[in-house]
Design an enzyme around this catalytic site. Structure first.
Site, short mmCIF file in Angstrom:
data_model
loop_
_atom_site.label_atom_id
_atom_site.label_comp_id
_atom_site.label_asym_id
_atom_site.label_seq_id
_atom_site.Cartn_x
_atom_site.Cartn_y
_atom_site.Cartn_z
N LYS A 174 34.46 43.79 38.25
CA LYS A 174 35.83 44.06 37.77
C LYS A 174 35.99 43.39 36.41
O LYS A 174 35.98 42.17 36.29
CB LYS A 174 36.87 43.54 38.75
N HIS A 206 37.83 38.38 41.98
CA HIS A 206 37.36 39.72 42.32
C HIS A 206 35.85 39.78 42.10
O HIS A 206 35.26 38.88 41.47
CB HIS A 206 38.01 40.78 41.42
#
EC number: 1.17.1.8
Length: 325
Positions: free
Chosen positions: A212, A208
């Protein structure tokens, strides 16, 4: 290069999407799963709704995407959002609406005023993992129906807060429509065929954007299904990739989506390494989650209006009801 495949099946790009299915001569083969006599019952789309929606987290890219999707869907965006910093004094432009950003100390008073002006408002939360429980407790205290799109936090406490307050909430680690369908299929398989993968070895990679902070909630949900299928897995073994250079070179994330993507790979190998299975789902951008979040808010709004006896939902409930546009 990192790969989960045994040496005999090593691929130069294990993460890259498969685009076509080829026969022996390299000719694309058309594959159909439709039975000739199958009859598919059409589901009528739900009537278009218009109600007030407040997106908590408009200072972040995901929250902003949800706010934009909400206005595009004809919902009334409440021009208020919140930040984790009290010193922040700004507005965020969403379409033709200027959204005022308030600090955490003003949150309860401002939300109370919102309820007075918009009694049928639904909140969508895309904040931060360490804000999940405090935000949920406040929504429950005020009786605000909410969609929790933020992952992380103490999930057991989150569910308990909703249950104890008898508030309406939709909680899901994944808001993407098609990924939700995949998760539903995994849960069905786990329920109907427990232990089918007993003894198999599981490796998981997830990539990600660097912002994140927590482990993928989707990956956790899929792993839980594999555990029901008989696989033993230690979460500490999960490979979590956040470095942009690795994402470009090893994972194969398009450069324009380095700051917004969700790539997942699950690789299963039999005890004697003679059989392997691989499940992969890759998402570039945020639109799939933004649209799903709006669908979730619409679904929850209808449940509140109908005074439904059930109070806690997830995206599989939305999918089953055919409430996705």
């Amino acid at each position: 290069m990192l790969s989960l495949r045994p040496p005999c099946t090593l691929s130069p790009a294990p993460w890259r999407r498969r685009r076509t299915l080829h026969g022996a001569a390299g000719t694309p083969q058309r594959v159909s799963a439709a039975a000739p006599s199958a009859i598919v019952e059409a589901v009528s789309p739900p009537a278009r709704l218009s109600f007030p929606i407040l997106v908590n987290g408009c200072t972040g890219k995901m929250g902003l995407s949800v706010a934009e999707a909400a206005t595009s869907s004809g919902l009334h965006l409440v021009p208020i959002s919140f930040s984790s910093r009290d010193t922040l004094d700004r507005t965020v432009r969403v379409g033709h609406t200027d959204v005022r950003i308030y600090g955490p100390s003003a949150k309860e008073d401002v939300l109370s005023s919102v309820i007075d002006e918009f009694p049928d408002v639904v909140v969508v939360d895309y904040t931060a993992p360490d804000s999940v429980n405090a935000n949920a407790e406040l929504y429950c205290k005020l009786g605000l129906p909410f969609v929790m799109g933020t992952t992380g936090g103490d999930r057991q406490l989150l569910y308990k807060s909703v249950q104890d307050s008898n508030n309406y909430a939709l909680i899901s680690p994944q808001m993407g429509k098609q990924v939700v369908a995949f998760l539903a299929a995994m849960e069905i398989m786990a329920e109907q065929f427990p232990g089918a993968f007993s003894g198999y070895h599981l490796e998981v990679l997830e990539s990600h954007q660097a912002g994140k902070l927590d482990i993928s909630g989707t990956a956790k949900a899929v792993i839980a299904c594999f555990e029901k299928l008989g696989v033993s897995y230690d979460m500490n073994r999960m490979v979590k990739i956040r470095d942009p250079e690795q994402q470009l070179e090893m994972v194969g994330v398009p450069e324009e989506h380095i700051e917004g993507h969700a790539f997942h790979l699950y690789h299963l190998t039999s005890p004697d390494d003679s059989v392997s299975f691989e499940f992969q789902h890759n998402v570039c951008g945020r639109s799939i989650y933004a649209e799903g979040s709006v669908d979730a808010a619409m679904f929850l709004h209808r449940k509140v209006r109908s005074n439904d006896s059930k109070r806690i939902y997830d995206m599989i409930d939305v999918l089953r009801e055919g409430s996705m546009r």
